[in-house]
Design an enzyme around this catalytic site. Sequence first.
Site, short mmCIF file in Angstrom:
data_model
loop_
_atom_site.label_atom_id
_atom_site.label_comp_id
_atom_site.label_asym_id
_atom_site.label_seq_id
_atom_site.Cartn_x
_atom_site.Cartn_y
_atom_site.Cartn_z
N GLU A 76 9.47 7.54 -1.60
CA GLU A 76 8.52 6.83 -0.74
C GLU A 76 9.06 5.45 -0.42
O GLU A 76 10.11 5.04 -0.89
CB GLU A 76 7.14 6.76 -1.41
CG GLU A 76 6.47 8.13 -1.50
CD GLU A 76 5.08 8.11 -2.10
OE1 GLU A 76 4.38 9.14 -2.00
OE2 GLU A 76 4.68 7.08 -2.69
N ARG A 130 7.31 2.65 -4.09
CA ARG A 130 7.18 2.34 -2.66
C ARG A 130 8.01 1.15 -2.23
O ARG A 130 7.77 0.59 -1.17
CB ARG A 130 5.70 2.17 -2.31
CG ARG A 130 5.00 3.50 -2.48
CD ARG A 130 3.53 3.55 -2.17
NE ARG A 130 3.06 4.77 -2.78
CZ ARG A 130 2.49 4.85 -3.98
NH1 ARG A 130 2.24 3.75 -4.66
NH2 ARG A 130 2.15 6.01 -4.48
N THR A 174 3.67 2.51 -9.25
CA THR A 174 4.35 3.21 -8.15
C THR A 174 4.46 2.35 -6.90
O THR A 174 5.08 2.76 -5.93
CB THR A 174 3.57 4.49 -7.78
OG1 THR A 174 2.21 4.15 -7.46
CG2 THR A 174 3.57 5.49 -8.93
N GLU A 192 -6.06 7.99 -13.60
CA GLU A 192 -6.28 9.30 -14.22
C GLU A 192 -6.11 9.24 -15.73
O GLU A 192 -6.22 10.26 -16.42
CB GLU A 192 -5.31 10.32 -13.61
CG GLU A 192 -5.76 10.83 -12.26
CD GLU A 192 -5.87 9.73 -11.22
OE1 GLU A 192 -6.98 9.49 -10.71
OE2 GLU A 192 -4.84 9.08 -10.91
N ASN A 276 -10.10 5.19 -7.47
CA ASN A 276 -11.23 5.98 -7.97
C ASN A 276 -11.72 5.47 -9.32
O ASN A 276 -10.96 4.94 -10.11
CB ASN A 276 -10.81 7.45 -8.12
CG ASN A 276 -9.66 7.62 -9.10
OD1 ASN A 276 -8.52 7.33 -8.77
ND2 ASN A 276 -9.95 8.09 -10.30
N ASP A 318 -12.69 11.80 -5.93
CA ASP A 318 -11.40 11.11 -6.08
C ASP A 318 -10.90 10.59 -4.74
O ASP A 318 -9.73 10.75 -4.38
CB ASP A 318 -10.33 12.02 -6.71
CG ASP A 318 -9.01 11.27 -6.90
OD1 ASP A 318 -9.05 10.13 -7.36
OD2 ASP A 318 -7.95 11.82 -6.55
#
Length: 600
Positions: A76, A130, A174, A192, A276, A318
Amino acid sequence: MKKLKLFTSGIALCAATMAYANDDLIAQMEDPSQWAIQTGDYKNQRYSQLEQINAENVGDLQVAWTFSTGVLRGHEGSPLVIGDTMYVHTPFPNIVYALDLANEGKIIWKYEPKQDPDVIPVMCCDTVNRGVAYANGKIFLHQADTKVVALNAETGAVEWEAQNGDPAIGETNTATVLPIKDKVIVGISGGEFGVRGSVTAYNMETGEQEWRAYSMGPDSDILADPENTTHLGTPVGADSGTNTWEGDQWMIGGGTTWGWYSADMDENLFYYGTGNPSTWNPAQRPGDNRWSMTVMARDIDTGMAKWFYQMTPHDEWDYDGINEMILTEQEIDGEERKLLTHFDRNGLAYTMDRVSGELLVAEKYDPVVNWTTGVDMDPNSDTYGRPAVVAQYSTKQNGEDVNTTGICPAALGTKDQQPAAYSPKTEVFYVPTNHVCMDYEPFRVSYTAGQPYVGATLSMYPAPESHGGMGNFIAWDNINGEIKWSIPEKFSVWSGALATAGDIVFYGTLEGHLKAVHAETGEELYRFKTPSGIIGNVMTYESAGKQYIGILSGVGGWAGIGLAAGLTNPNDGLGAVGGYAALSDYTALGGQLTVFALPD
């Protein structure tokens, strides 16, 4: 033309005002021959004034050169170009290369961090990164293990390091970072795993922590002023970050901050979204769960919140709110306004006044979105700004251990982190989207630090009774809240878009095609199949008077997690493995940078 002048003069004003921003980075962003920040500029417009490659000649593009990253998994983000040097990053182990553009891409230096591979299974949806950032002669990398590293841009030597989180409790990274003024602002991943989201500012020169703002918690933790921080124009009041949570659930409440950051230097504000709430089982966290799923506007110097807007109170699907905030100056009802446009995972596109936080537009940007009938836009209503939930698709109302079927969009949203582009020339947004629905079954789960804290089983599939594919690339009018044109795609469009003054828009596909389309009509003008699926973001730069287009290919990310991690169980990858099983018929793993140019 008026809007284009505003766009360029605004950057010039920032460049001339030393007190407002990092002078070096602003100067680089102002120069269209560079690509100095992942988002194109502080406004996240991903627009280039370069027009040597245009709608008339883009069909003649050829591959100019390529570079193998030597790493598999999902690629990414994009390279940066500063002067004659290109900086290329990889997914875990987060290698950074400096390449000499004046010497056939010769490797100037290579930084390869030594990270504990135990961080890999803690990363939710592939080992992506990223991209790096640049400012004041430094390259900034936020590694998977949450170490923030400042590298000398000329030599690659480490100038400072700061540990931002703890992978042992599920904290990973990330995202890229936001270098701004004398600070580097970073987020955190791990919703998560029951991580409590935050943004943190480090001193750009020393790496010392200057402030941290959590997504939920006491006022002192979330850096909110009960009387002056507002939500839709109303003060949030005391304890806004705890009083919609049951007990101390906010301490493992999610709201992570792994998306993109934008900034308005004149207002001294930066903008981002929170993710989330934890867990994915809504029955275990009654209440609105503030401030998850929220657009946040904060003071750059202090981190103090000016305004919040919670898009999806008590999220049941989510629908992370981390997607980019794109800043524009446009006319509404005859008045020039400073706007923020956000394409949320929940399938709604929001247009807001970025100074006051006023909600102006909230419309579906994929007609199949069905979990809500829409947002209450009446400022006098008790439910102002809230989406009306359709009972049939409510995982809370249907209850635990019940499989709620046919929810659109799926958990990966009508758009995930793959950034849209905006052209001041057309005043249109170009948006890569997912066209995917899901079945969702929540179940009770207990929290253990460092262990998954999900509590739902998902399956994903193309939106039914549609074109049969899993994605669209659309042009969006943010003032009227409507689609101008739409291009159907076989798979989700997981690549970031690029708009240019040459009347073209670029994006990549999961099969591996780089595509160029006409900015006004969406007509396809060019395509080229790269060696692997594209989840990177298209960028452009100029070297020795010649314009180039660059794209990282390397399939992975949430949509490509089955290929990237070798998963075969349809429910793995939080439901994505089954939904994207056919992707293996079209592409395979491999990290490569491909650079295009017109023939001499």
